[in-house]
Design a protein around this motif. Sequence first.
Motif, PDB file in Angstrom:
ATOM      1  N   ARG A  10      35.849  39.104  50.690  1.00  0.00           N
ATOM      2  CA  ARG A  10      35.244  39.285  49.374  1.00  0.00           C
ATOM      3  C   ARG A  10      36.120  40.234  48.560  1.00  0.00           C
ATOM      4  O   ARG A  10      36.613  41.233  49.086  1.00  0.00           O
ATOM      5  CB  ARG A  10      33.842  39.881  49.488  1.00  0.00           C
ATOM      6  N   GLN A  11      36.274  39.960  47.287  1.00  0.00           N
ATOM      7  CA  GLN A  11      36.972  40.853  46.369  1.00  0.00           C
ATOM      8  C   GLN A  11      36.016  41.305  45.284  1.00  0.00           C
ATOM      9  O   GLN A  11      35.165  40.539  44.828  1.00  0.00           O
ATOM     10  CB  GLN A  11      38.182  40.153  45.750  1.00  0.00           C
ATOM     11  N   GLY A  12      36.149  42.573  44.883  1.00  0.00           N
ATOM     12  CA  GLY A  12      35.285  43.122  43.852  1.00  0.00           C
ATOM     13  C   GLY A  12      35.777  44.486  43.436  1.00  0.00           C
ATOM     14  O   GLY A  12      36.992  44.754  43.450  1.00  0.00           O
ATOM     15  N   THR A  13      34.860  45.365  43.067  1.00  0.00           N
ATOM     16  CA  THR A  13      35.209  46.729  42.686  1.00  0.00           C
ATOM     17  C   THR A  13      34.216  47.691  43.307  1.00  0.00           C
ATOM     18  O   THR A  13      33.054  47.351  43.561  1.00  0.00           O
ATOM     19  CB  THR A  13      35.204  46.924  41.157  1.00  0.00           C
ATOM     20  N   ILE A  14      34.687  48.920  43.553  1.00  0.00           N
ATOM     21  CA  ILE A  14      33.852  50.040  43.974  1.00  0.00           C
ATOM     22  C   ILE A  14      34.214  51.221  43.083  1.00  0.00           C
ATOM     23  O   ILE A  14      35.388  51.617  43.024  1.00  0.00           O
ATOM     24  CB  ILE A  14      34.076  50.400  45.454  1.00  0.00           C
TER      25      ILE A  14
END
Length: 336
Positions: A10-14
């Motif tokens: 999964r790719q995303g942001t934190i």
Amino acid sequence: MRRNWAARLRQGTIEGLAAVTLENERLRVTVLPGKGGDVVEFLHKPTDTDLVWLTPRGLRDPREHLQGAPDDVAPFIDHYEGGWQDVFPNGGAPSEYRGARLAQHGEVAGLPWECAVVADSPEEVAVRLSVRTRRLPYRMEKVVRLRSGTAALEIEARATNESGLPLHAMWGQHIVYGLPFLRPGGRIRLPDGVTVIPHETPIAPGGRRVKAGGPWRWPVVPADGGGEVDLSVVPERGQPSDIVYLTGFDEGWYEITGAVGFRVEWDATLLPYLWMWQELGATTGYPWWGQAYTVGLEPFAGMPTDGLAAAVDNGTAMELGPYETKVLKMRAEVVA
């Protein structure tokens, strides 16, 4: 179509930073391309145990220091969330190398890395992270891989000198452990024949001073004031800060036991030193304020923590010839 079984990604942001999570039946590992390629989660799913230590301050965007006066002294520690960092090309204190001022543990841990997916199947997932340093002519790249059914993260990293000049560097894996994994009385295992080189001064005022002049055989080190310190046992909270350097590895590996067991393997011909750092709550000033309980076991090229210039002077710095690439293979595995 996204998978929620076998190996998946999964790719995303934190906190506004680019993040990628590699997961399978046994592990969930989160890496931050947006901040140094840091590993900020290494979760063993069957026991719900995260092996990396996270600081009480949490994750902060290292780009924020650029909004005011740039800080060449402590951007690493001011934005340190714990976890696992690549340290390159300077290890330890701020240093100057051939006219380039290098911050503590600078440069790559504070830079955003490019990220590309190189495998995404039920059998395995992998991403390639890459970055160029800004003050020295280096390029770094690492492929982080997780295979279905295993509890092991595999890493193949490359450091390339993109200039026609011979250069030096310190390359380290800044891996630290804490709760819920790290527990007093846990054990640390190393190969036979490893020796201990004490640091000449304590980490913090009032810290235990390890007698200089080693090396001594693992796991017992004589300490000032008599008695012995058994470095193979994880200490209780409240013990003083300290650091020693371990070397003499025929094979690069260690195991540490806590809530589960964890084994790290690396190429000790490339990173011949293991920095052993502990901060156990005794430092009541900056930057820990009595809040830290952590032990770091960090494979490194070069020592001590005085920076690249000191490692060049004592002959322990890594050397990269014109256009040379060094390749580091690592494996980190839960052995519960």
